[in-house]
Scaffold this motif. Structure first.
Motif, PDB file in Angstrom:
ATOM      1  N   ALA A 134      59.470  59.130  60.427  1.00  0.00           N
ATOM      2  CA  ALA A 134      60.319  58.417  61.387  1.00  0.00           C
ATOM      3  C   ALA A 134      60.929  59.375  62.404  1.00  0.00           C
ATOM      4  O   ALA A 134      61.279  60.515  62.084  1.00  0.00           O
ATOM      5  CB  ALA A 134      61.431  57.681  60.648  1.00  0.00           C
ATOM      6  N   HIS A 173      61.170  54.972  64.447  1.00  0.00           N
ATOM      7  CA  HIS A 173      59.812  54.534  64.733  1.00  0.00           C
ATOM      8  C   HIS A 173      58.833  55.432  63.984  1.00  0.00           C
ATOM      9  O   HIS A 173      59.018  56.656  63.930  1.00  0.00           O
ATOM     10  CB  HIS A 173      59.538  54.615  66.237  1.00  0.00           C
ATOM     11  N   THR A 227      54.753  50.312  59.030  1.00  0.00           N
ATOM     12  CA  THR A 227      55.247  49.721  60.268  1.00  0.00           C
ATOM     13  C   THR A 227      56.740  50.008  60.398  1.00  0.00           C
ATOM     14  O   THR A 227      57.418  50.356  59.424  1.00  0.00           O
ATOM     15  CB  THR A 227      55.034  48.204  60.278  1.00  0.00           C
ATOM     16  N   ASP A 228      57.255  49.807  61.605  1.00  0.00           N
ATOM     17  CA  ASP A 228      58.690  49.974  61.817  1.00  0.00           C
ATOM     18  C   ASP A 228      59.487  48.976  60.975  1.00  0.00           C
ATOM     19  O   ASP A 228      60.577  49.292  60.490  1.00  0.00           O
ATOM     20  CB  ASP A 228      59.037  49.789  63.296  1.00  0.00           C
TER      21      ASP A 228
END
Length: 232
Positions: free
Chosen positions: A193, A198, A206-207
């Motif tokens: 991240a 993100h 996935t986010d």
């Protein structure tokens, strides 16, 4: 995931300033997180909203709020004195709106740092812990731990949620800070991240899955055996 309605509220910072807030209080909330936004986006940013929704799913109320500059549509963050006064006003409002439940404070980046500075200056009434969503330890490309010096004066438990690709916090520096703070500080590292939490497609996640990780980690830290006790 069910979306919990956010109730608009107003927060008086001082005699001449009032800012907006959003309260999400699920039925039988067990605590309330006073959630400040980052420097570049306000309380309505999708990240802020989805974090609040996921916490509500876990019995955690949130009070999101604007800093004065964001309320006025400005881009330059407020000076620390005003930002910290806003934090105090938001905490006081949360204590009234979510009476009877423990308070936790903090927020995203700038908002989290302003909260910790306020707490270090004089304890925030009723706040039992701080949670940082990406603590901005230094400017990008300028590694330093100077921004963390005030954390030594914070006497409540702290949870740092930090990505491995966060350019505003070299991980080895933040680890050192957390180790120095001792048992009252906990670091949770989010693999791949960045400062906005993100993750790249190559990470295999996935986010949205990252936000779930954040919410689950926060809830586990908030609650241990049914009480507000930091998980260490």
């Amino acid at each position: 995931m069910a979306t919990h309605n956010a109730k608009p509220v107003s927060i008086d910072v001082d005699a001449g300033r009032r800012v907006s807030g959003l309260l999400q209080r699920p039925t039988k909330a067990r605590c309330c997180y006073v959630l400040a936004h980052g420097a570049g986006a306000g309380m309505n940013h999708p990240f802020m909203a989805v974090v609040a929704d996921e916490l509500a799913e876990r019995g955690i109320a949130t009070l999101r709020y604007q800093f004065p500059y964001m309320e006025q549509g400005g881009r330059r963050p407020d000076p620390p004195t005003l930002a910290q006064a806003t934090v105090r006003a938001a905490v006081a409002k949360a204590a009234k709106l979510a009476s009877g439940v423990p308070l936790i404070a903090g927020g995203k980046s700038f908002g989290g740092r302003m909260t910790s500075q306020a707490q270090a200056s004089a304890p925030l009434d009723g706040v039992r812990g701080l949670v940082f969503l990406g603590f901005p330890l230094h400017a990008a490309g300028k590694p330093s731990n100077d921004r963390a010096k005030h954390l030594a004066d914070v006497k409540v438990p702290m949870l740092f949620l930090q990505g491995t690709r966060d350019k505003l916090a070299e991980l080895h520096l933040l680890r050192s800070v957390v180790e120095t703070l001792g048992p009252r500080a906990t670091l949770h590292v989010v693999d791949d991240a960045d400062h906005s939490f993100h993750v790249r497609a190559s990470s295999g996640r996935t986010d949205a899955e990252v936000v779930l990780e954040l919410a689950r980690t926060m809830a586990a830290w908030f609650f241990a055996e049914g009480e507000f006790v930091p998980v260490t």
